[in-house]
Design a protein around this motif. Sequence first.
Motif, PDB file in Angstrom:
ATOM      1  N   SER A 287       0.847  -1.194   0.000  1.00 23.52           N
ATOM      2  CA  SER A 287       0.000   0.000   0.000  1.00 23.52           C
ATOM      3  C   SER A 287       0.881   1.241   0.000  1.00 23.52           C
ATOM      4  O   SER A 287       2.046   1.188   0.394  1.00 23.52           O
ATOM      5  N   TRP A 292       0.324  -2.162   4.444  1.00 22.17           N
ATOM      6  CA  TRP A 292      -0.458  -3.326   4.019  1.00 22.17           C
ATOM      7  C   TRP A 292       0.147  -3.973   2.782  1.00 22.17           C
ATOM      8  O   TRP A 292       0.830  -3.321   1.991  1.00 22.17           O
ATOM      9  N   LEU A 294      -1.256  -6.350  -0.499  1.00 21.64           N
ATOM     10  CA  LEU A 294      -2.192  -7.142  -1.269  1.00 21.64           C
ATOM     11  C   LEU A 294      -1.435  -8.333  -1.844  1.00 21.64           C
ATOM     12  O   LEU A 294      -0.237  -8.230  -2.139  1.00 21.64           O
ATOM     13  N   VAL A 305      -7.858 -12.370  -4.306  1.00 20.15           N
ATOM     14  CA  VAL A 305      -7.041 -11.296  -3.749  1.00 20.15           C
ATOM     15  C   VAL A 305      -7.263 -11.212  -2.241  1.00 20.15           C
ATOM     16  O   VAL A 305      -8.413 -11.204  -1.774  1.00 20.15           O
ATOM     17  N   TYR A 306      -6.153 -11.127  -1.510  1.00 23.69           N
ATOM     18  CA  TYR A 306      -6.180 -11.022  -0.052  1.00 23.69           C
ATOM     19  C   TYR A 306      -5.356  -9.816   0.385  1.00 23.69           C
ATOM     20  O   TYR A 306      -4.550  -9.279  -0.386  1.00 23.69           O
ATOM     21  N   ARG A 307      -5.567  -9.442   1.659  1.00 33.83           N
ATOM     22  CA  ARG A 307      -4.792  -8.347   2.231  1.00 33.83           C
ATOM     23  C   ARG A 307      -4.359  -8.709   3.649  1.00 33.83           C
ATOM     24  O   ARG A 307      -5.106  -9.352   4.388  1.00 33.83           O
ATOM     25  N   LEU A 318     -10.512 -10.300  -0.127  1.00 33.60           N
ATOM     26  CA  LEU A 318     -11.145  -9.112  -0.685  1.00 33.60           C
ATOM     27  C   LEU A 318     -12.018  -9.393  -1.899  1.00 33.60           C
ATOM     28  O   LEU A 318     -12.923  -8.611  -2.188  1.00 33.60           O
ATOM     29  N   PRO A 328      -2.979  -8.221  -7.979  1.00 34.38           N
ATOM     30  CA  PRO A 328      -3.532  -6.966  -7.450  1.00 34.38           C
ATOM     31  C   PRO A 328      -2.464  -5.886  -7.283  1.00 34.38           C
ATOM     32  O   PRO A 328      -1.311  -6.180  -6.946  1.00 34.38           O
ATOM     33  N   HIS A 330      -2.229  -1.704  -5.692  1.00 43.50           N
ATOM     34  CA  HIS A 330      -2.884  -0.554  -5.082  1.00 43.50           C
ATOM     35  C   HIS A 330      -2.910   0.645  -6.032  1.00 43.50           C
ATOM     36  O   HIS A 330      -1.981   0.838  -6.820  1.00 43.50           O
ATOM     37  N   PHE A 337      -7.939  -0.819  -5.721  1.00 49.30           N
ATOM     38  CA  PHE A 337      -6.887  -1.644  -6.294  1.00 49.30           C
ATOM     39  C   PHE A 337      -7.361  -2.179  -7.634  1.00 49.30           C
ATOM     40  O   PHE A 337      -8.558  -2.252  -7.923  1.00 49.30           O
TER      41      PHE A 337
END
Length: 421
Positions: A287, A292, A294, A305-307, A318, A328, A330, A337
Motif C-alpha cells: 500500500s 499493508w 495485497l 485477492v487477499y490483504r 477481498l 492486485p 494498489h 486496487f
Amino acid sequence: MLKVFHALLGASLLALSVSAHAELTIEIIGAGEHQIPVAIVPMGGDAKLAAAINEVVVGDLTRSGLFKLVDVAGKTPHEPGEVNYPDWQASGAEAIAIGTVSREQGRISAKFRLLDVVKQVGIVGEVVSAKEVQLRAIGHRISDVIYQKLTGDQGVFSTRIAYVNRNGSKYRLVVADSDGYNEQTVLAQNEPIMSPAWSFDGKQIAYVSFETGHAAVFAQSVYSNQRRMLADFPGSNSAPAWSPDGKQLAVVLTRDGSSQIYMMNADGSKLRRLTFSEGIDTEPNFSPDGQWLLFTSDRGGSAQVYRMAVAGGPVQRLTFGEGSNYSPRHSHDGKSFVFTHRANGQFYITTQDFLTGQMQIISDGGWEKKPSYAPNDKLILFASEANGRGILASVSSDGRVKQRMFTQSGDAREPVWGPHL
C-alpha cells in the motif's frame, strides 16, 4: 510571471543504449466523456525545435482522450498581446497554448503560456529549459502542465514505463518514456526475464531472471546499470515488490515448500516469512503508506485477492463471486486496487474500491493481465494480445479511453508504470 523549470529526464543520465525512435506504435480507441477544446499553436523561434515540441504535446494530449485539438488554421500568436480572443472563441477553443523556443550553448529554452480563451486571462506561464538531447522532455513537461491546469489532475506524460520484450529466445528488460520513445535496454539475455518492479523513487528496478538456471531476484540501478542479486535460494525466487521507503522488498520463495511471501531488506538481508498457508501465496504489492500488502492466494480453493498487515496478523479476503482473480496493485491514493479477473475463459482488467467493495470491469476482455496504475491513477497499463503477438495496452480508470501499443518486433510482456520522478 513565468516560472522557470529545468527538465531533467532520467534517461539522459543512463549508461545504456538509447534509441531515439519510438519502439511502441500506439493506437487510440475511445475518448473521455467531456473533451476540452484546446489549441496548441506551434511555438515561435527555431522552427525545427518548435515542430518537434509541438508534435510531442499534440501526441500526448491526443493519447489522453480528454482533449479536442482545435485547428489553429494558420494563426501564429506567440505572445499574449497577439492573441485575438474573439477569433479563438469562434473556433471553439476554451484554452490556447503559445510560446517561443530557442537554442543557446547546447540547451533548449521554451517560454510557454497557457491562456483561458473564455475569460481572456493567463492560466500559467513557464520557461522550460533542458539539454538538447532532452527535447522531448520539454514537450512532455508542457503537456503535463496543460493536463494539470485544465483537468485538475497531475499529468503523467513525463513518466516512464518498463516492460519485457521477447524476440525468439532473446529477452530484454526495457525502460521507455510513457509514449514509447527513448527506449533503453536495461538487461538483455537469452534467459527469461519476469516481474519488473519499480522502486518508489524510480531509481531501481527489481526483476526475476532465469540466468542462474532457476528463478532468482535481482535489483538494478536505472542510472548506473549496477545490479545485485537479492534472492537465489533453493527453489523459486519470484514476484519482487518494493516498500514505499525503498528499505525493504517482499518476495515469493519456495525454499520452505509452496510459494509463500517473505520480507527482506533492500540488500537481501534479514529474511522473514510473512504468510503461512497450505496453498500458494504470491504477487505481493505494498500500500502507499507501506502498512499493508495485497497478494494473490489459492488458499480458499481458487485464486483470489487477499490483504494483510506488513507487521503481521489476520489475513482478509477481498474478492469473491465466480471466477478467479490475480495480480492486485494498489492505486496511488490508496482508495482502490486493480487486478485481473478471469471468468468464462476470458481475462479482464478490473478495479475494486476498498471502502465499498464494489468491483468494476473496465476492459473488453481477452488475454489481459498484469495491470498497474499510472501515478495519477487515471490510466492503467496492462499486458494484452493482438494478432498472435503480446502487446501493451492501457485503459482509463473509467473504461472510456483505450490504447494498444505494438512493439516493432517481438512480444511485449510484464508492463509496469513507473513513478513520478
